[in-house]
Design a protein around this motif. Sequence first.
Motif, mmCIF file in Angstrom:
data_model
loop_
_atom_site.group_PDB
_atom_site.id
_atom_site.type_symbol
_atom_site.label_atom_id
_atom_site.label_comp_id
_atom_site.label_asym_id
_atom_site.label_seq_id
_atom_site.Cartn_x
_atom_site.Cartn_y
_atom_site.Cartn_z
ATOM 1 N N GLN A 16 0.810 -1.223 0.000
ATOM 2 C CA GLN A 16 0.000 0.000 0.000
ATOM 3 C C GLN A 16 0.842 1.273 0.000
ATOM 4 N N ASN A 17 2.111 1.180 0.393
ATOM 5 C CA ASN A 17 2.911 2.397 0.594
ATOM 6 C C ASN A 17 4.262 2.369 -0.118
ATOM 7 N N PHE A 18 4.469 1.427 -1.036
ATOM 8 C CA PHE A 18 5.783 1.312 -1.682
ATOM 9 C C PHE A 18 6.162 2.572 -2.445
ATOM 10 N N ALA A 19 5.169 3.383 -2.864
ATOM 11 C CA ALA A 19 5.461 4.585 -3.648
ATOM 12 C C ALA A 19 5.930 5.753 -2.789
ATOM 13 N N VAL A 20 5.904 5.612 -1.467
ATOM 14 C CA VAL A 20 6.352 6.684 -0.564
ATOM 15 C C VAL A 20 7.874 6.632 -0.474
ATOM 16 N N PRO A 21 8.602 7.663 -0.941
ATOM 17 C CA PRO A 21 10.073 7.594 -0.959
ATOM 18 C C PRO A 21 10.688 7.434 0.428
ATOM 19 N N THR A 22 10.038 7.987 1.450
ATOM 20 C CA THR A 22 10.615 7.962 2.798
ATOM 21 C C THR A 22 10.199 6.737 3.606
ATOM 22 N N LEU A 23 9.508 5.771 2.973
ATOM 23 C CA LEU A 23 9.066 4.582 3.693
ATOM 24 C C LEU A 23 10.253 3.896 4.354
ATOM 25 N N SER A 24 10.138 3.607 5.653
ATOM 26 C CA SER A 24 11.265 3.053 6.399
ATOM 27 C C SER A 24 10.813 1.898 7.274
ATOM 28 N N VAL A 25 11.789 1.167 7.814
ATOM 29 C CA VAL A 25 11.500 0.083 8.747
ATOM 30 C C VAL A 25 10.779 0.629 9.971
ATOM 31 N N LEU A 26 11.141 1.836 10.394
ATOM 32 C CA LEU A 26 10.478 2.444 11.551
ATOM 33 C C LEU A 26 8.988 2.661 11.276
ATOM 34 N N ASP A 27 8.662 3.155 10.078
ATOM 35 C CA ASP A 27 7.245 3.333 9.714
ATOM 36 C C ASP A 27 6.505 1.999 9.785
ATOM 37 N N ILE A 28 7.120 0.959 9.245
ATOM 38 C CA ILE A 28 6.482 -0.351 9.210
ATOM 39 C C ILE A 28 6.314 -0.910 10.619
ATOM 40 N N SER A 29 7.334 -0.719 11.468
ATOM 41 C CA SER A 29 7.250 -1.234 12.842
ATOM 42 C C SER A 29 6.146 -0.532 13.623
ATOM 43 N N GLN A 30 5.986 0.772 13.390
ATOM 44 C CA GLN A 30 4.914 1.508 14.074
ATOM 45 C C GLN A 30 3.546 1.026 13.594
ATOM 46 N N TYR A 31 3.421 0.730 12.284
ATOM 47 C CA TYR A 31 2.160 0.201 11.761
ATOM 48 C C TYR A 31 1.843 -1.162 12.359
ATOM 49 N N ALA A 32 2.867 -2.020 12.471
ATOM 50 C CA ALA A 32 2.673 -3.366 13.007
ATOM 51 C C ALA A 32 2.615 -3.386 14.531
ATOM 52 N N ASN A 33 2.897 -2.225 15.146
ATOM 53 C CA ASN A 33 2.890 -2.120 16.612
ATOM 54 C C ASN A 33 3.888 -3.096 17.247
ATOM 55 N N ARG A 34 5.050 -3.207 16.611
ATOM 56 C CA ARG A 34 6.140 -4.034 17.116
ATOM 57 C C ARG A 34 7.431 -3.226 17.018
ATOM 58 N N SER A 35 8.458 -3.654 17.731
ATOM 59 C CA SER A 35 9.732 -2.956 17.655
ATOM 60 C C SER A 35 10.403 -3.243 16.315
ATOM 61 N N SER A 36 11.283 -2.343 15.907
ATOM 62 C CA SER A 36 11.989 -2.516 14.634
ATOM 63 C C SER A 36 12.833 -3.784 14.643
ATOM 64 N N SER A 37 13.513 -4.038 15.739
ATOM 65 C CA SER A 37 14.370 -5.229 15.810
ATOM 66 C C SER A 37 13.538 -6.504 15.716
ATOM 67 N N TYR A 38 12.350 -6.491 16.333
ATOM 68 C CA TYR A 38 11.500 -7.679 16.300
ATOM 69 C C TYR A 38 11.036 -7.976 14.881
ATOM 70 N N ILE A 39 10.507 -6.964 14.165
ATOM 71 C CA ILE A 39 9.966 -7.228 12.834
ATOM 72 C C ILE A 39 11.075 -7.572 11.852
ATOM 73 N N CYS A 40 12.273 -6.979 12.032
ATOM 74 C CA CYS A 40 13.383 -7.306 11.132
ATOM 75 C C CYS A 40 13.805 -8.756 11.303
ATOM 76 N N THR A 41 13.938 -9.192 12.560
ATOM 77 C CA THR A 41 14.330 -10.581 12.820
ATOM 78 C C THR A 41 13.257 -11.552 12.358
ATOM 79 N N LEU A 42 12.003 -11.242 12.681
ATOM 80 C CA LEU A 42 10.899 -12.124 12.300
ATOM 81 C C LEU A 42 10.804 -12.251 10.781
ATOM 82 N N PHE A 43 10.842 -11.131 10.064
ATOM 83 C CA PHE A 43 10.682 -11.143 8.614
ATOM 84 C C PHE A 43 11.816 -11.925 7.959
ATOM 85 N N LYS A 44 13.035 -11.720 8.447
ATOM 86 C CA LYS A 44 14.186 -12.432 7.890
ATOM 87 C C LYS A 44 14.058 -13.935 8.121
#
Length: 310
Positions: free
Chosen positions: A217-245
């Motif tokens: 839904q947001n790939f066209a936003v140039p500033t899209l970051s892991v922090l934005d995604i973590s806030q959307y998922a309501n999880r920490s950045s380190s958690y979502i990075c480890t889980l996704f990997k």
Amino acid sequence: MGIVRILVPKADRYIVSFLCSSNRQEPETVRAFTSFLKERITPYCRFFIASGPSVQGMDQAAFSYKSAMSLLSESFYHDYNSILTQTPPAGSLQPAEDPFADFTAALAAQRELEALKAAGNFYNALKNSPPLPEAQVRDRYFRYLNKLDEISLANHISLWKREGIESESIWEDVISCATLGELHDFLCHRIRHYFQSLIFNQSEHPVVFQIKEYIRQNFAVPTLSVLDISQYANRSSSYICTLFKNETGQTINQHLTDYRIKMSKQFLSDPRYRITDISAKVGYSDGNYYSKAFRKIVGLSPSEYREKIL
């Protein structure tokens, strides 16, 4: 039988056929002619044949023609390759019942057969009751499909593409169906697709689905970051990075880059879009950086890729 046939093409969609005779023809003659037409046309295309009433004198031909066109306007309720006549349809005089609550409950309880049964009851009620205006029927089917979409997203399943030049929408699918039968078949197809996806998607972690949906839904936003995604998922950045990997074998940024390049390939297949505009449409504010990212994944520059596929 002394019958003369006059053919008149009209508006690239209709062929008007007048049967003229000095003697009044029996209704069986007209029925035989329409059956003959149906048999000859069926192998080549989908169609409807409407038969207006027999009239006396050419000054009444317009009345017969308008009657036939009126029948064609009701073709939505008939199957393709039908012969439409003035005979009133048999059916109940009661308004169609709407088992929407049963349909919703079956989807929520993940009971495929019950959901299909509720959809079938809805279809049969519409077929066997006084016909509603076509727009109202489409609105009702949109309501069913919208509920299916709502519940599928709650179960981490996306039934409709929502981005790019190949985007789909529920309403576009509804209006693309020319008949009630086609509309019902489409609803049943999406119901089956949903339940099949339930089986195949059971292994995907719900947070991974959230991340992928947010990127779609947001790939066209140039500033899209892991922090934005973590806030959307309501999880920490380190958690979502480890889980996704661990779940996908990719980092979130790798998946984002792959998705942006995939979408840019769709845009590059359409010559209406300039490459400089495409880079911005897929989230790259720097055209040079976009070209480098594209070449790294595809092995060609965006212009080379466009030249190759076009």
